[in-house]
Design a protein around this motif. Structure first.
Motif, PDB file in Angstrom:
ATOM      1  N   MET A  18       0.833  -1.211   0.000  1.00  0.00           N
ATOM      2  CA  MET A  18       0.000   0.000   0.000  1.00  0.00           C
ATOM      3  C   MET A  18       0.866   1.259   0.000  1.00  0.00           C
ATOM      4  O   MET A  18       0.621   2.198  -0.761  1.00  0.00           O
ATOM      5  CB  MET A  18      -0.917  -0.015   1.226  1.00  0.00           C
ATOM      6  CG  MET A  18      -1.792   1.221   1.370  1.00  0.00           C
ATOM      7  SD  MET A  18      -2.969   1.411   0.013  1.00  0.00           S
ATOM      8  CE  MET A  18      -3.882   2.851   0.531  1.00  0.00           C
ATOM      9  N   ASP A  43       2.408   1.824  -3.335  1.00  0.00           N
ATOM     10  CA  ASP A  43       1.442   2.368  -4.298  1.00  0.00           C
ATOM     11  C   ASP A  43       1.207   3.861  -4.050  1.00  0.00           C
ATOM     12  O   ASP A  43       1.089   4.647  -4.995  1.00  0.00           O
ATOM     13  CB  ASP A  43       0.112   1.620  -4.192  1.00  0.00           C
ATOM     14  CG  ASP A  43       0.202   0.208  -4.751  1.00  0.00           C
ATOM     15  OD1 ASP A  43       1.109  -0.049  -5.556  1.00  0.00           O
ATOM     16  OD2 ASP A  43      -0.629  -0.629  -4.364  1.00  0.00           O
ATOM     17  N   LEU A  91     -11.529  -0.233 -10.947  1.00  0.00           N
ATOM     18  CA  LEU A  91     -10.451  -0.074  -9.967  1.00  0.00           C
ATOM     19  C   LEU A  91     -10.969  -0.294  -8.545  1.00  0.00           C
ATOM     20  O   LEU A  91     -10.261  -0.858  -7.698  1.00  0.00           O
ATOM     21  CB  LEU A  91      -9.851   1.329 -10.090  1.00  0.00           C
ATOM     22  CG  LEU A  91      -8.548   1.606  -9.336  1.00  0.00           C
ATOM     23  CD1 LEU A  91      -7.414   0.781  -9.927  1.00  0.00           C
ATOM     24  CD2 LEU A  91      -8.200   3.085  -9.390  1.00  0.00           C
ATOM     25  N   THR A 133     -13.921  -3.140  -3.277  1.00  0.00           N
ATOM     26  CA  THR A 133     -13.512  -2.224  -2.220  1.00  0.00           C
ATOM     27  C   THR A 133     -14.713  -1.815  -1.382  1.00  0.00           C
ATOM     28  O   THR A 133     -15.814  -1.662  -1.899  1.00  0.00           O
ATOM     29  CB  THR A 133     -12.862  -0.963  -2.835  1.00  0.00           C
ATOM     30  OG1 THR A 133     -11.792  -1.353  -3.679  1.00  0.00           O
ATOM     31  CG2 THR A 133     -12.323  -0.042  -1.752  1.00  0.00           C
ATOM     32  N   THR A 158      -4.195   8.363 -13.284  1.00  0.00           N
ATOM     33  CA  THR A 158      -4.538   6.982 -12.918  1.00  0.00           C
ATOM     34  C   THR A 158      -5.091   6.216 -14.109  1.00  0.00           C
ATOM     35  O   THR A 158      -4.762   5.036 -14.312  1.00  0.00           O
ATOM     36  CB  THR A 158      -5.560   6.972 -11.774  1.00  0.00           C
ATOM     37  OG1 THR A 158      -5.004   7.647 -10.638  1.00  0.00           O
ATOM     38  CG2 THR A 158      -5.924   5.558 -11.374  1.00  0.00           C
ATOM     39  N   SER A 193      -3.596   2.857 -15.746  1.00  0.00           N
ATOM     40  CA  SER A 193      -4.379   1.620 -15.812  1.00  0.00           C
ATOM     41  C   SER A 193      -4.152   0.868 -17.121  1.00  0.00           C
ATOM     42  O   SER A 193      -4.338  -0.347 -17.176  1.00  0.00           O
ATOM     43  CB  SER A 193      -5.871   1.932 -15.645  1.00  0.00           C
ATOM     44  OG  SER A 193      -6.372   2.651 -16.769  1.00  0.00           O
ATOM     45  N   ARG A 225      -0.666  -0.494 -13.909  1.00  0.00           N
ATOM     46  CA  ARG A 225       0.001   0.054 -12.727  1.00  0.00           C
ATOM     47  C   ARG A 225      -0.971   0.749 -11.779  1.00  0.00           C
ATOM     48  O   ARG A 225      -0.581   1.136 -10.679  1.00  0.00           O
ATOM     49  CB  ARG A 225       1.084   1.055 -13.153  1.00  0.00           C
ATOM     50  CG  ARG A 225       2.216   0.434 -13.951  1.00  0.00           C
ATOM     51  CD  ARG A 225       3.295   1.463 -14.271  1.00  0.00           C
ATOM     52  NE  ARG A 225       2.799   2.512 -15.157  1.00  0.00           N
ATOM     53  CZ  ARG A 225       2.664   3.789 -14.812  1.00  0.00           C
ATOM     54  NH1 ARG A 225       2.990   4.174 -13.590  1.00  0.00           N
ATOM     55  NH2 ARG A 225       2.213   4.675 -15.680  1.00  0.00           N
ATOM     56  N   ALA A 226      -2.221   0.906 -12.166  1.00  0.00           N
ATOM     57  CA  ALA A 226      -3.164   1.668 -11.356  1.00  0.00           C
ATOM     58  C   ALA A 226      -3.751   0.818 -10.236  1.00  0.00           C
ATOM     59  O   ALA A 226      -4.146  -0.330 -10.444  1.00  0.00           O
ATOM     60  CB  ALA A 226      -4.284   2.210 -12.238  1.00  0.00           C
ATOM     61  N   THR A 227      -3.789   1.374  -9.039  1.00  0.00           N
ATOM     62  CA  THR A 227      -4.421   0.761  -7.873  1.00  0.00           C
ATOM     63  C   THR A 227      -5.138   1.866  -7.100  1.00  0.00           C
ATOM     64  O   THR A 227      -4.943   3.058  -7.375  1.00  0.00           O
ATOM     65  CB  THR A 227      -3.393   0.091  -6.945  1.00  0.00           C
ATOM     66  OG1 THR A 227      -2.512   1.104  -6.414  1.00  0.00           O
ATOM     67  CG2 THR A 227      -2.579  -0.961  -7.680  1.00  0.00           C
ATOM     68  N   THR A 228      -5.938   1.477  -6.121  1.00  0.00           N
ATOM     69  CA  THR A 228      -6.597   2.491  -5.301  1.00  0.00           C
ATOM     70  C   THR A 228      -5.560   3.280  -4.508  1.00  0.00           C
ATOM     71  O   THR A 228      -5.739   4.477  -4.268  1.00  0.00           O
ATOM     72  CB  THR A 228      -7.605   1.834  -4.341  1.00  0.00           C
ATOM     73  OG1 THR A 228      -6.950   0.809  -3.576  1.00  0.00           O
ATOM     74  CG2 THR A 228      -8.763   1.224  -5.114  1.00  0.00           C
ATOM     75  N   PHE A 234      -2.524   3.993  -5.566  1.00  0.00           N
ATOM     76  CA  PHE A 234      -1.937   4.911  -6.550  1.00  0.00           C
ATOM     77  C   PHE A 234      -2.820   6.141  -6.705  1.00  0.00           C
ATOM     78  O   PHE A 234      -2.336   7.278  -6.700  1.00  0.00           O
ATOM     79  CB  PHE A 234      -1.805   4.173  -7.881  1.00  0.00           C
ATOM     80  CG  PHE A 234      -1.160   4.963  -8.986  1.00  0.00           C
ATOM     81  CD1 PHE A 234       0.201   4.847  -9.250  1.00  0.00           C
ATOM     82  CD2 PHE A 234      -1.910   5.814  -9.787  1.00  0.00           C
ATOM     83  CE1 PHE A 234       0.802   5.566 -10.269  1.00  0.00           C
ATOM     84  CE2 PHE A 234      -1.325   6.549 -10.813  1.00  0.00           C
ATOM     85  CZ  PHE A 234       0.040   6.414 -11.056  1.00  0.00           C
TER      86      PHE A 234
END
Length: 243
Positions: free
Chosen positions: A1, A4, A90, A94, A114, A118, A122-125, A127
């Motif tokens: 986390m 990111d 994404l 969640t 973002t 994506s 490479r995109a995450t929450t 990020f």
């Protein structure tokens, strides 16, 4: 986390400079309207929406038109319905609380960065959140600096600081270009926005342009999938169809 978050912060640093620049313009305008730095900081943290904040500051005059301000902010920020919908993959899986916390720090800039990330996976929450923290921090520092300079600079447009807003969104738009498939949606959005700005009061052109451009690929997808377009029905089968 944490990794990111760091990646999100670093990826948004190039646009953060421009965010700080036009944040300083807002700070100058706020100082000239009589807002205190505390009031401006509260606005930054509770709303964090540059275009909406500019409108609020422009409307700031006692007695405060609270109803008109609220409606204006809601209209301008309706575009976040589209932004939220685009982030659904994404956020899948969640919790609602996490979604709400992250979406509060979603701005046009870190959303665009973002979405670009994506495409390469490479995109995450985290990020997205890192980008939001970066932009909110720089935005607040920019407004603070502008607020301190507000009494000294009567016309910030003379220094072209207001152009930073246009420059950053032009750069983000170019970075999101995917090829010929974007021509029709972008052209549709631009034409509808210009027409709405000319013929409708307020900031409806933001919503109308965004919705119009978003509907183009939706309708194209429905047509390609062989589904009836909205407002149309399948033709009634005739006897010839069964011969």
């Amino acid at each position: 986390m944490l990794d990111d978050l760091r990646k999100g912060v670093l990826a948004n640093l190039p646009v953060a400079a421009s965010v700080g620049a036009y944040g300083s313009v807002l700070g100058m305008l706020a100082a000239q309207k009589g807002l205190t730095w505390g009031q401006l900081l509260a606005m930054n943290l509770s709303i964090f929406a540059g275009s909406a904040q500019f409108v609020m500051v422009e409307m700031w005059a006692p007695p405060l038109p609270v109803v008109e301000m609220t409606l204006a902010v809601l209209i301008i920020n309706l575009r976040y319905l589209l932004i939220g919908a685009s982030l659904e993959p994404l956020f899948r899986g969640t919790s609602l609380a996490r979604k709400a916390a992250i979406m509060h720090l979603v701005a046009d800039e870190n959303w665009a960065v973002t979405m670009a990330a994506s495409r390469t996976g490479r995109a995450t929450t985290g990020f997205l959140l890192g980008g939001g923290i970066c932009l909110c921090s720089v935005w607040s520092m920019g407004t603070l600096l502008g607020h301190r300079l507000g009494a000294l600079v009567a016309h910030p447009e003379q220094f072209a600081l207001d152009f930073a807003f246009v420059a950053v969104f032009t750069a983000l738009t170019v970075g999101m270009w995917r090829g010929k498939s974007d021509i029709l949606p972008w052209l549709t959005a631009a034409m509808l926005a210009v027409a709405a700005e000319r013929w409708l009061p307020g900031k409806w052109y933001i919503v109308i342009g965004g919705l119009g451009g978003a509907l183009v690929p939706v309708l194209a997808h429905l047509r390609a999938a062989g589904r009836p377009l909205p407002g149309r029905s399948w033709p009634t089968p005739s006897k010839e169809n069964f011969r």
